[in-house]
Write a protein that holds these residues in place. Structure first.
Motif, PDB file in Angstrom:
ATOM      1  N   LEU A   1       0.670  -1.262  -0.024  1.00 12.82           N
ATOM      2  CA  LEU A   1       0.028   0.011  -0.268  1.00 12.82           C
ATOM      3  C   LEU A   1       1.065   1.460  -0.082  1.00 12.82           C
ATOM      4  CD1 LEU A   1      -2.852  -1.114   2.511  1.00 12.82           C
ATOM      5  CD2 LEU A   1      -2.974  -0.945   0.021  1.00 12.82           C
ATOM      6  N   SER A   2       1.996   1.373   0.754  1.00 17.73           N
ATOM      7  CA  SER A   2       2.969   2.359   0.906  1.00 17.73           C
ATOM      8  C   SER A   2       3.390   2.605  -0.395  1.00 17.73           C
ATOM      9  CB  SER A   2       3.742   2.298   1.803  1.00 17.73           C
ATOM     10  OG  SER A   2       4.612   3.141   2.216  1.00 17.73           O
ATOM     11  N   GLY A   3       4.198   1.528  -1.174  1.00 15.64           N
ATOM     12  CA  GLY A   3       4.653   1.707  -2.236  1.00 15.64           C
ATOM     13  C   GLY A   3       3.946   2.062  -3.378  1.00 15.64           C
ATOM     14  N   TYR A   4       2.792   1.534  -3.494  1.00 10.80           N
ATOM     15  CA  TYR A   4       1.979   1.860  -4.651  1.00 10.80           C
ATOM     16  C   TYR A   4       1.114   3.282  -4.601  1.00 10.80           C
ATOM     17  CZ  TYR A   4      -1.835   1.299  -8.143  1.00 10.80           C
ATOM     18  OH  TYR A   4      -2.578   1.649  -9.299  1.00 10.80           O
ATOM     19  N   PHE A   5       0.643   3.601  -3.592  1.00 11.64           N
ATOM     20  CA  PHE A   5      -0.264   4.708  -3.298  1.00 11.64           C
ATOM     21  C   PHE A   5       0.611   6.011  -3.166  1.00 11.64           C
ATOM     22  CE2 PHE A   5      -3.515   1.651  -2.419  1.00 11.64           C
ATOM     23  CZ  PHE A   5      -4.430   2.064  -3.381  1.00 11.64           C
ATOM     24  N   GLY A   6       1.754   5.688  -2.159  1.00 10.34           N
ATOM     25  CA  GLY A   6       2.583   7.083  -1.913  1.00 10.34           C
ATOM     26  C   GLY A   6       2.059   8.109  -1.091  1.00 10.34           C
ATOM     27  N   GLY A   7       2.282   9.397  -1.376  1.00 11.64           N
ATOM     28  CA  GLY A   7       1.880  10.440  -0.807  1.00 11.64           C
ATOM     29  C   GLY A   7       1.549  10.423   0.734  1.00 11.64           C
TER      30      GLY A   7
ATOM     31  N   ALA B   1       8.396  -4.891   5.174  1.00  7.28           N
ATOM     32  CA  ALA B   1       7.564  -3.806   4.840  1.00  7.28           C
ATOM     33  C   ALA B   1       8.406  -2.692   4.059  1.00  7.28           C
ATOM     34  CB  ALA B   1       6.993  -3.145   5.844  1.00  7.28           C
ATOM     35  N   ARG B   2       9.519  -2.592   4.211  1.00  9.62           N
ATOM     36  CA  ARG B   2      10.538  -1.448   3.560  1.00  9.62           C
ATOM     37  C   ARG B   2      11.082  -2.267   2.208  1.00  9.62           C
ATOM     38  NH1 ARG B   2      14.087   1.607   7.997  1.00  9.62           N
ATOM     39  NH2 ARG B   2      14.696  -0.541   8.582  1.00  9.62           N
ATOM     40  N   LEU B   3      11.298  -3.615   2.405  1.00  9.39           N
ATOM     41  CA  LEU B   3      11.751  -4.459   1.023  1.00  9.39           C
ATOM     42  C   LEU B   3      10.596  -4.325   0.214  1.00  9.39           C
ATOM     43  CD1 LEU B   3      13.741  -5.991  -0.138  1.00  9.39           C
ATOM     44  CD2 LEU B   3      12.790  -7.956   0.997  1.00  9.39           C
ATOM     45  N   VAL B   4       9.211  -4.713   0.685  1.00  9.70           N
ATOM     46  CA  VAL B   4       8.244  -4.743  -0.090  1.00  9.70           C
ATOM     47  C   VAL B   4       7.788  -3.350  -0.994  1.00  9.70           C
ATOM     48  CG1 VAL B   4       5.774  -5.098  -0.751  1.00  9.70           C
ATOM     49  CG2 VAL B   4       7.170  -6.747   0.592  1.00  9.70           C
ATOM     50  N   ARG B   5       7.869  -2.570  -0.179  1.00 10.47           N
ATOM     51  CA  ARG B   5       7.575  -1.059  -0.694  1.00 10.47           C
ATOM     52  C   ARG B   5       8.586  -0.602  -1.757  1.00 10.47           C
ATOM     53  NH1 ARG B   5      10.161   3.917   0.716  1.00 10.47           N
ATOM     54  NH2 ARG B   5       9.012   5.892   0.506  1.00 10.47           N
TER      55      ARG B   5
ATOM     56  N   LEU C   1      -0.472   8.511   2.509  1.00  7.11           N
ATOM     57  CA  LEU C   1      -0.448   7.184   2.985  1.00  7.11           C
ATOM     58  C   LEU C   1       0.944   6.587   3.209  1.00  7.11           C
ATOM     59  CD1 LEU C   1      -2.295   4.872   3.916  1.00  7.11           C
ATOM     60  CD2 LEU C   1      -2.440   4.019   1.665  1.00  7.11           C
ATOM     61  N   ASP C   2       1.811   6.718   2.380  1.00  3.40           N
ATOM     62  CA  ASP C   2       3.192   6.321   2.350  1.00  3.40           C
ATOM     63  C   ASP C   2       3.947   7.117   3.636  1.00  3.40           C
ATOM     64  OD1 ASP C   2       5.457   5.229   1.490  1.00  3.40           O
ATOM     65  OD2 ASP C   2       6.172   6.970   0.493  1.00  3.40           O
ATOM     66  N   GLN C   3       3.571   8.235   3.919  1.00  5.45           N
ATOM     67  CA  GLN C   3       4.308   9.196   4.908  1.00  5.45           C
ATOM     68  C   GLN C   3       3.877   8.595   6.184  1.00  5.45           C
ATOM     69  OE1 GLN C   3       6.777  11.311   5.066  1.00  5.45           O
ATOM     70  NE2 GLN C   3       6.679  11.155   2.866  1.00  5.45           N
ATOM     71  N   LEU C   4       2.495   8.175   6.212  1.00  5.80           N
ATOM     72  CA  LEU C   4       1.936   7.434   7.324  1.00  5.80           C
ATOM     73  C   LEU C   4       2.473   6.411   7.664  1.00  5.80           C
ATOM     74  CD1 LEU C   4      -0.056   7.835   9.980  1.00  5.80           C
ATOM     75  CD2 LEU C   4      -1.869   6.935   8.302  1.00  5.80           C
ATOM     76  N   LEU C   5       2.387   5.396   6.977  1.00  5.63           N
ATOM     77  CA  LEU C   5       2.571   4.134   7.045  1.00  5.63           C
ATOM     78  C   LEU C   5       4.376   3.924   7.375  1.00  5.63           C
ATOM     79  CD1 LEU C   5       0.569   2.334   4.325  1.00  5.63           C
ATOM     80  CD2 LEU C   5       0.064   2.362   6.821  1.00  5.63           C
ATOM     81  N   MET C   6       5.211   4.689   6.776  1.00  3.05           N
ATOM     82  CA  MET C   6       6.365   4.689   6.806  1.00  3.05           C
ATOM     83  C   MET C   6       6.858   4.929   8.255  1.00  3.05           C
ATOM     84  SD  MET C   6       8.210   2.862   4.692  1.00  3.05           S
ATOM     85  CE  MET C   6       6.692   1.844   4.523  1.00  3.05           C
TER      86      MET C   6
END
Length: 293
Positions: A107-113, A168-172, A115-120
């Protein structure tokens, strides 16, 4: 040649895996261990809880291949039964890690923005926590009053959650690379849904990375169960696990009874090695770019 081109990706991956002799050895040994832990305790002539003081501290022999412990119990039966519990708990913990890590990373890698900031930020928060002290603290807080089995399930579940950041970071990273590929541009032109793009087109391209990481996750979970038992937070005796059989090393005079610790340690070590070998073989087999290297 035409026949090979007509093969599906999973068939081709299986053929590549079969060519990897080292991975096959790892997979074969792991299969033997799993079958032994499932079947041997059922058919063993020595009941798990059978105590025979006359047979205390007997060295390995035909009737007791791994010898006996301080209560005259058959160590072969206890080691195999303990392996069943350890493998199940480790697999349970790994499923949690893989599920959370893959979902957050995708989700983080695909949507970015945002959502990416929150999940990371969540991922970084969990990642900087000292794993062992936090796990011990959570175990003490959440496991009060629980029976041993439920306590270990909760403990390994907590470990599974705390262990997700690396995956998670690897998949992202993999998702961010592949979402710019030509096949994703084609998916955009076809008007496919975001769910279809992620789970039907992006995820199959990173299965090799996830599987290779999964092997290491399971292996580490086995070692965590060992560590928790060694410090007294695992399954309490008399229920055996690979972890609580190792503290026999600390017993006084144990150097004279090497089989009390040698067989559990050896089996754990070989199982961890086998899991890692099989995982690496699966990663290479599922990554078409590795073919021919």
């Amino acid at each position: 040649m035409k026949k090979q081109n007509s093969m599906g990706p999973w068939v081709m991956a299986l053929k590549r895996f079969k060519k990897n002799k080292i991975a096959l050895i790892g997979a074969f040994f792991l299969l033997v261990v799993i079958l032994a832990t499932l079947l041997v305790p059922v058919f063993s002539p020595h009941p798990l809880t059978d105590i025979n003081v006359v047979m205390r501290y007997k060295a390995p022999q035909i009737s007791h291949p791994f010898g006996t412990d301080q209560f005259g119990q058959d160590l072969f039966t206890r080691v195999m039964y303990g392996g069943r519990l350890s493998l199940i708990l480790s697999a349970f913990s790994a499923v949690i890690t893989i599920t959370i890590g893959t979902l957050i990373g995708a989700l983080s890698g695909y949507f970015g923005g945002w959502l990416d900031q929150l999940l990371m930020r969540l991922t970084e928060l969990v990642h900087v926590l000292p794993l062992i002290p936090v796990l011990i603290a959570f175990t003490a807080i959440f496991n009060m009053g629980l029976p041993p089995l439920e306590r270990m399930i909760v403990t390994m579940g907590i470990y599974g959650f705390l262990n997700f950041p690396s995956l998670a970071r690897l998949v992202r990273g993999q998702i961010m690379v592949h979402k710019k590929s030509e096949f994703m541009n084609a998916a955009d032109l076809l008007g496919l849904s975001k769910t279809s793009k992620i789970f039907r087109h992006l995820m199959p391209n990173i299965f090799g990375v996830i599987i290779a990481s999964s092997a290491g996750i399971i292996a580490n979970a086995l070692l965590i169960e060992l560590m928790l038992s060694f410090v007294g937070l695992g399954f309490p005796p008399p229920t055996p696990t690979w972890g609580n059989l190792i503290p026999n090393i600390r017993s006084s005079g144990i150097s004279a009874y090497y089989w009390m610790w040698f067989f559990p340690v050896t089996l754990i070590s070989l199982t961890v090695i086998s899991i890692n070998l099989m995982g690496e073989g699966l990663r290479l087999a599922l990554d078409p770019k590795e073919e021919g290297r």
